[in-house]
Write an enzyme that holds these catalytic residues in place. Structure first.
Site, PDB file in Angstrom:
ATOM      1  CD  GLU A 137     -49.787 -10.403 -26.429  1.00  0.00           C
ATOM      2  OE1 GLU A 137     -49.560 -11.613 -26.256  1.00  0.00           O
ATOM      3  OE2 GLU A 137     -49.449  -9.792 -27.449  1.00  0.00           O
ATOM      4  CG  ASN A 178     -49.391  -3.332 -24.725  1.00  0.00           C
ATOM      5  OD1 ASN A 178     -49.917  -2.397 -25.322  1.00  0.00           O
ATOM      6  ND2 ASN A 178     -48.457  -4.114 -25.280  1.00  0.00           N
ATOM      7  CG  HIS A 214     -49.497  -6.177 -33.718  1.00  0.00           C
ATOM      8  ND1 HIS A 214     -48.315  -5.669 -34.195  1.00  0.00           N
ATOM      9  CD2 HIS A 214     -49.306  -6.379 -32.395  1.00  0.00           C
ATOM     10  CE1 HIS A 214     -47.432  -5.580 -33.205  1.00  0.00           C
ATOM     11  NE2 HIS A 214     -48.016  -5.991 -32.100  1.00  0.00           N
ATOM     12  CD  GLU A 242     -46.871  -4.583 -28.927  1.00  0.00           C
ATOM     13  OE1 GLU A 242     -46.968  -5.530 -29.734  1.00  0.00           O
ATOM     14  OE2 GLU A 242     -46.758  -4.748 -27.704  1.00  0.00           O
ATOM     15  CG  ASP A 244     -47.292  -4.409 -37.127  1.00  0.00           C
ATOM     16  OD1 ASP A 244     -48.452  -4.811 -36.891  1.00  0.00           O
ATOM     17  OD2 ASP A 244     -46.278  -5.017 -36.728  1.00  0.00           O
TER      18      ASP A 244
HETATM   19  C1  XIL Z   1     -42.448  -9.671 -30.883  1.00  0.00           C
HETATM   20  C2  XIL Z   1     -41.074  -9.243 -31.365  1.00  0.00           C
HETATM   21  O1  XIL Z   1     -41.200  -8.151 -32.264  1.00  0.00           O
HETATM   22  C3  XIL Z   1     -40.376 -10.400 -32.038  1.00  0.00           C
HETATM   23  O2  XIL Z   1     -39.049 -10.063 -32.385  1.00  0.00           O
HETATM   24  C4  XIL Z   1     -40.374 -11.607 -31.111  1.00  0.00           C
HETATM   25  O3  XIL Z   1     -39.815 -12.723 -31.776  1.00  0.00           O
HETATM   26  C5  XIL Z   1     -41.769 -11.927 -30.644  1.00  0.00           C
HETATM   27  O4  XIL Z   1     -42.341 -10.777 -30.032  1.00  0.00           O
HETATM   28  N1  XIL Z   1     -47.040  -8.386 -29.048  1.00  0.00           N
HETATM   29  C6  XIL Z   1     -46.086  -7.895 -28.183  1.00  0.00           C
HETATM   30  C7  XIL Z   1     -44.667  -7.838 -28.609  1.00  0.00           C
HETATM   31  O5  XIL Z   1     -46.430  -7.398 -27.109  1.00  0.00           O
HETATM   32  O6  XIL Z   1     -43.787  -8.017 -27.538  1.00  0.00           O
HETATM   33  C8  XIL Z   1     -44.372  -8.836 -29.705  1.00  0.00           C
HETATM   34  O7  XIL Z   1     -43.042  -8.604 -30.161  1.00  0.00           O
HETATM   35  C9  XIL Z   1     -45.372  -8.717 -30.825  1.00  0.00           C
HETATM   36  C10 XIL Z   1     -46.758  -8.998 -30.316  1.00  0.00           C
END
Ligand code: XIL
Length: 321
Positions: A137, A178, A214, A242, A244
């Site tokens: 990020e 990422n 996400h 990641e 979802d």
């Molecule tokens: C999230 C985890 O899933 C949670 O359990 C934690 O509290 C916060 O981080 N982007 C990312 C991940 O790169 O590392 C994050 O994971 C979600 C957003």
């Protein structure tokens, strides 16, 4: 019973899930996570982050990450390392240390080389981890650099410092940057393109772009595949890291059907792009999803429900591959 997800990916791409250490005491959960017909890759959701691995300067703890890697090895699953340098989940000694450029450079080098070196692969195809989110990020949504302790102290040089340290620590690992909101084309994706171009021009090691994904039900960007193609045209691989797809609760049958289409679209985009190496969902069950805790009123983002029962989204994944 139908073909498995992994068989459909046909050995060419992986399909995996994030997990987190507290969940590993849930035997029904672990049984499905370990089902290699559905998952041949795992990402630790938290236990390789900076606050977990270097809670005080120079003191490294790997027990959480090691437990995830041990499970993956037992199952014969790939591991993605996540992550080395990120603005979140940093211990306060990093954020409040008021380090100068030279000192923070050394801290970043030590952190990346120690963590990546600890997980350096040694044995087989499934040596842990096979790729690393070295940088997580780095950008704001408008494509400008995120103002965090690394950028504010080191400028954008922190990216090269971290990547070089990771390469030296494990030359076989694929090194990624990422980010989120780089699924479709736009200012943030253009910033990623320009960063990768400039790293390559300077001889900095960079192997992949991680697209977090996400997403929101009904809002998969129409430019997803074209955007993955513009990334791979740079000479790097891409991964959906990641995935979802959340909705405003309550979950309805209509939303579940749209979510099925959306999972299918994302999988199909990765399948269609030669340089897209795989897809990871950010945990497979709504029981352990991070979404409700982060996005108020939203949830039901995963392909398995909170009782570990497959939702229509699972069939969308199968159809997408
Ligand atoms: C999230 C985890 O899933 C949670 O359990 C934690 O509290 C916060 O981080 N982007 C990312 C991940 O790169 O590392 C994050 O994971 C979600 C957003």
């Amino acid at each position: 019973a139908g073909l498995s997800v992994v068989a459909l990916a046909a050995g060419k791409k992986y399909f995996g899930s994030a997990t987190d250490n507290p969940e590993l005491t849930d035997t029904a959960y672990v049984a499905e996570l370990s089902n290699t017909k559905d998952f041949n890759q795992i990402t630790p959701g938290n236990s390789m982050k900076w606050d977990a691995t270097e809670p005080s300067r120079g003191t490294f703890t790997f027990s959480g990450g090691d437990a995830v890697v041990a499970l993956a090895k037992k199952n014969g699953q790939l591991v993605r390392g996540h992550n080395c340098v990120w603005h979140n989940q940093l211990p306060s000694w990093v954020t409040s240390g008021n380090f100068d450029n030279a000192t923070l450079t050394s801290i970043v080098q030590t952190h990346c080389s120690t963590v990546v070196g600890h997980y350096k692969g040694q044995i087989c195809k499934y040596s842990p981890p096979h790729s690393w989110d070295v940088i997580n990020e780095p950008f704001n949504d408008d494509g400008t650099w995120r103002s965090d302790v690394f950028y504010n102290t080191m400028g954008s040089s922190y990216v090269a410092v971290a990547l070089r340290a990771a390469r030296a620590a494990d030359p076989a690992a694929k090194l990624y940057i990422n980010d989120y909101n780089i699924e479709g084309t736009g200012a943030k994706s253009t910033a990623m393109v320009n960063l990768v171009k400039s790293l390559k021009a300077s001889g900095v090691p960079i192997d992949g772009i991680g697209v977090q994904a996400h997403l929101i039900v009904g809002q998969v960007p129409s430019t997803l595949q074209a955007n993955l193609e513009q990334f791979t045209a740079l000479g790097v691989e891409v991964a959906i890291t990641e995935l979802d797809i959340r909705m405003t609760l309550p979950e309805t049958a209509a939303l579940r059907q749209q979510q099925k289409q959306d999972y299918q679209s994302v999988i199909a985009a990765c399948k269609a792009v030669a340089g897209c190496v795989g897809v990871t969902i950010w945990d497979y069950t709504d029981k352990y999803s991070w979404v409700p805790g982060t996005f108020s009123g939203q949830g039901a983002a995963c392909p398995w429900d909170a009782n570990l029962v497959k939702k229509p989204a699972y069939d969308g994944i199968v159809a997408g591959w």
